[in-house]
Every structure is written in structure tokens, then in C-alpha cells.
Design a protein around this motif. Sequence first.
Motif, PDB file in Angstrom:
ATOM      1  N   GLY A  85       5.733  -6.450   1.731  1.00  0.00           N
ATOM      2  CA  GLY A  85       4.454  -6.577   1.845  1.00  0.00           C
ATOM      3  C   GLY A  85       3.919  -5.393   2.230  1.00  0.00           C
ATOM      4  N   SER A  86       2.582  -5.089   1.520  1.00  0.00           N
ATOM      5  CA  SER A  86       2.002  -3.784   2.284  1.00  0.00           C
ATOM      6  C   SER A  86       1.857  -3.886   3.636  1.00  0.00           C
ATOM      7  N   SER A  87       1.588  -4.883   4.461  1.00  0.00           N
ATOM      8  CA  SER A  87       1.619  -4.948   5.725  1.00  0.00           C
ATOM      9  C   SER A  87       2.722  -4.319   6.395  1.00  0.00           C
ATOM     10  N   PHE A 111     -10.552  -4.236   7.070  1.00  0.00           N
ATOM     11  CA  PHE A 111      -9.232  -5.160   7.124  1.00  0.00           C
ATOM     12  C   PHE A 111      -8.949  -5.050   8.530  1.00  0.00           C
ATOM     13  N   VAL A 152      -9.980   1.087   2.876  1.00  0.00           N
ATOM     14  CA  VAL A 152      -9.508   0.163   2.253  1.00  0.00           C
ATOM     15  C   VAL A 152     -10.662   0.301   1.031  1.00  0.00           C
ATOM     16  N   ALA A 156     -12.178  -4.578   2.134  1.00  0.00           N
ATOM     17  CA  ALA A 156     -12.488  -5.916   2.676  1.00  0.00           C
ATOM     18  C   ALA A 156     -12.903  -5.936   3.908  1.00  0.00           C
ATOM     19  N   ASP A 181      -5.846   2.362   0.930  1.00  0.00           N
ATOM     20  CA  ASP A 181      -5.471   0.868   0.714  1.00  0.00           C
ATOM     21  C   ASP A 181      -5.999  -0.068  -0.617  1.00  0.00           C
ATOM     22  N   ALA A 183      -5.314  -2.485  -1.949  1.00  0.00           N
ATOM     23  CA  ALA A 183      -4.915  -4.089  -2.452  1.00  0.00           C
ATOM     24  C   ALA A 183      -5.480  -4.575  -3.447  1.00  0.00           C
ATOM     25  N   TYR A 184      -6.948  -4.278  -3.657  1.00  0.00           N
ATOM     26  CA  TYR A 184      -7.886  -5.326  -4.337  1.00  0.00           C
ATOM     27  C   TYR A 184      -8.218  -4.464  -5.741  1.00  0.00           C
ATOM     28  N   THR A 209      -0.071  -3.688  -3.328  1.00  0.00           N
ATOM     29  CA  THR A 209       0.541  -5.028  -2.870  1.00  0.00           C
ATOM     30  C   THR A 209       0.643  -5.611  -4.398  1.00  0.00           C
ATOM     31  N   LYS A 212      -2.052  -9.772  -4.378  1.00  0.00           N
ATOM     32  CA  LYS A 212      -3.255 -10.432  -4.752  1.00  0.00           C
ATOM     33  C   LYS A 212      -3.354 -10.392  -6.531  1.00  0.00           C
ATOM     34  N   ARG A 220       6.119 -11.414  -0.594  1.00  0.00           N
ATOM     35  CA  ARG A 220       6.137 -10.130   0.281  1.00  0.00           C
ATOM     36  C   ARG A 220       6.671  -9.028  -0.467  1.00  0.00           C
TER      37      ARG A 220
HETATM   38  C1  LIG Z   1      -4.222  -8.868   1.527  1.00  0.00           C
HETATM   39  C2  LIG Z   1      -4.448  -7.594   1.908  1.00  0.00           C
HETATM   40  C3  LIG Z   1      -3.290  -6.614   1.923  1.00  0.00           C
HETATM   41  C4  LIG Z   1      -1.921  -7.220   1.337  1.00  0.00           C
HETATM   42  O1  LIG Z   1      -0.955  -7.523   2.414  1.00  0.00           O
HETATM   43  P1  LIG Z   1       0.452  -7.960   1.849  1.00  0.00           P
HETATM   44  O2  LIG Z   1       1.164  -7.648   3.382  1.00  0.00           O
HETATM   45  O3  LIG Z   1       0.812  -6.778   0.982  1.00  0.00           O
HETATM   46  O4  LIG Z   1       0.459  -9.248   1.538  1.00  0.00           O
HETATM   47  C5  LIG Z   1      -3.026  -5.579   2.374  1.00  0.00           C
HETATM   48  N1  LIG Z   1      -4.416  -4.720   2.595  1.00  0.00           N
HETATM   49  C6  LIG Z   1      -5.481  -5.540   2.556  1.00  0.00           C
HETATM   50  C7  LIG Z   1      -6.873  -4.935   2.666  1.00  0.00           C
HETATM   51  C8  LIG Z   1      -5.384  -6.896   2.052  1.00  0.00           C
HETATM   52  O5  LIG Z   1      -6.815  -7.356   2.203  1.00  0.00           O
END
Ligand SMILES: *Cc1c(COP(=O)(O)O)cnc(C)c1O
Length: 356
Positions: A85-87, A111, A152, A156, A181, A183-184, A209, A212, A220
Amino acid sequence: MNFILPHIQRLKPYASGAQPPGGSNVIKLNLNENPYPPSQNVLNVLRTIDEEALRLYPDARCDELREALAQQYGVDKKHTFCGNGSSEIISIIFTVFVESYSRIAIPDPSFSLYHSIASIHQVECVRIPTREDFSVDVDMLVESGAQVIVLVNPNAPTGRLLPFSDVERLVQNFPGLVIVDEAYIDFAESSLSAIPLIECYENLVVVRTFSKAYSLCGARVGYCFSNEKLINALEKGKGLYNVNIISQKLALAALQDQEYMKNTTAAVRRTRGAFSADLRRLGFDVIPSQTNFILCTPPPQMGENGAQELYEKLMERNIYVRYFKDTRLYDKLRISIGTKEEMDTLYNELHSLLVK
Ligand SMILES: *Cc1c(COP(=O)(O)O)cnc(C)c1O
């Protein structure tokens, strides 16, 4: 005896959206999950996974997936990295690049996982307020005096996209590390990714990631792009087999079906446009979104607590959306874009709650 380090003891756990009980019939629009299933390509690969794959350790370096990412994004494989996951990638970035007691600057709101990870690493977050319309102020970020900037983009929970020229200006003018980041970004109308900038600037990591746009939240898998020096540092800081063998295969299969990703993200964009128009007709204020969610303010006649009331009433009706108590968000709802049918159901519920 208390074995817990004081800064961990003080930590508030990361507040994720509510998870409905298993088996319940809920329209789940609170975690920005993709309403469409993963590509058929992913489902086909899933069915071919045999026990041998489970008995053996996965490729610790994710070579095949990284090769495919390099090809897809026109970069060298040495400029790619994968995580659980990017987390996880964000955590590794803090481990290898961000010193304890240093400061990172992050637009507010953004975020909140970054705040939690910063606290774990004893790093201070300098929150740089976004403008009245929630657009990011690049100059304030650059002048924050922080060692690291997190952007981000699109942001978000606001859904706002910072134009490419501003992202480049940020990376160019800030001497410290910049984490972008994305992600979107696959949900944006026309988006210029920051990825090509990794060739020109040595202070940039672009994080992405599969959760999404590729509908793989549960698998993940995250990935990121940077220069070779920083990627090598991430390699040193990661857990040994950080991406499991099944998820590596599924992410590769998802990446290889670009057409499906393009089609499903386009469907989300269409639904987003139609639903935003519906909400405006009900009197909502809707921030133009470049993501798979929208941030909106219920009509003024709902009163001060309108957003929270709607959040609770929708939950009673088995529709989960997201509510944040923050100063700038307490009067707003964040609603993920589901299928057209799900959004029509939500619209009808809102209509019956609002139009007496
Ligand atoms: C959903 C999201 C992530 C993704 O998290 P994962 O760990 O890859 O599922 C990362 N950054 C942002 C801003 C998000 O909203």
C-alpha cells in the motif's frame, strides 16, 4: 512497568471511516473505494494462483511489477519502488528521509494519515491553511521553514487539483524533500502527473497506489517514483518481503489492463459530474472535484449541524458517507462516487430528507 514510549502513548490512533458489519447491505461511500470490480485480467490471474506461490517467498524487490511500472510511465526501473500500500511507502519515506524533531509542512485540510505517521516518527506537522476555496498556496508551503513538504494532489478530502506548473514551482523553489501523493490523479479531468519531474529534480518522490483507480484496496499495493539515490534508500529502509506474492501478481495484471482502468475512471468522472449537478439542484455547495469523491456543504437551511445530521440520518438508512469534525470541515460531507445506481439511491434519500 510501562513499556510504551511516551510519544506512542500520547498517539491518537488513525481515525478511519466506519466499517459496516459484515454481511450488511450498506452503500459504502466513506472510504473512496472504487465501486467497480478489478479488471477481468486480475480475476483471471487470481484463479490461477496455486499453492506453490504460497509456499515460496515473494520477490523481495518486486522486479516484474517494477519493470511494468517503468514501461507504463516511461521511466527507468531504478526509479521505481513498491510497497504494501502507499501507506507503507509513506512510512518508509519518514523512516529514511525525515529526522525526528524536524518539521514537515502539509496543506490543511489534507490526508490525515500524514499527521499520524509524523507523530509516530516524532515529526512536527506544520499545517498550511488552504485558501478560502481550498486551493493550495504554494508560496506559503515553500516559505514554511519546514524540512519536508507533503502535497496530496489532487488533494483529499477537498478534491482540488494543483496545476502542474505550480507543482513544478514548488519542487523547484523548495530546497527540502517534496512528497507528491497522486493517489487520485487517474480520476482527474486532464492531469499532468509530477512523475516526469523526477528526471529534473533530486528532491521529489511521487507516490501512487493500486487501491483507488485500479480497485485493489484489499490487495495493498502502492508504488512510487524518484531518483536512483532516493529509491536505493527506500530499498534499505523497507521490510524484507513487503509486498506479498499474490498482490504482486494482481497489481501487475491490473496495470496491464489500462483500457479497463481508463473506462472505469471515466465512468466515475461521469457519475461525479451528474451527482454534483444533482446536489447543487438540492441547494448544496459542491467543490469542483478531480477525484473519486466530492466535498460538499448542505444547504444553509439545514443549520449549523446540517452535515453531521445528514451523516447520521444517512447511516440509519444504510448509506455511509464521511464526516470530519475539523474546523474547516465540520459543515461538510465527503461523499465517495459509487455506481450511478448507488448515487441515485443517495440522491433520492437526500431529496426526501431535504425537500419536505
Ligand atoms: C487512499 C489514499 C492512499 C492510499 O493508501 P493505500 O495504502 O495505498 O491503500 C494514499 N494517499 C491518499 C491521499 C489516499 O487518499
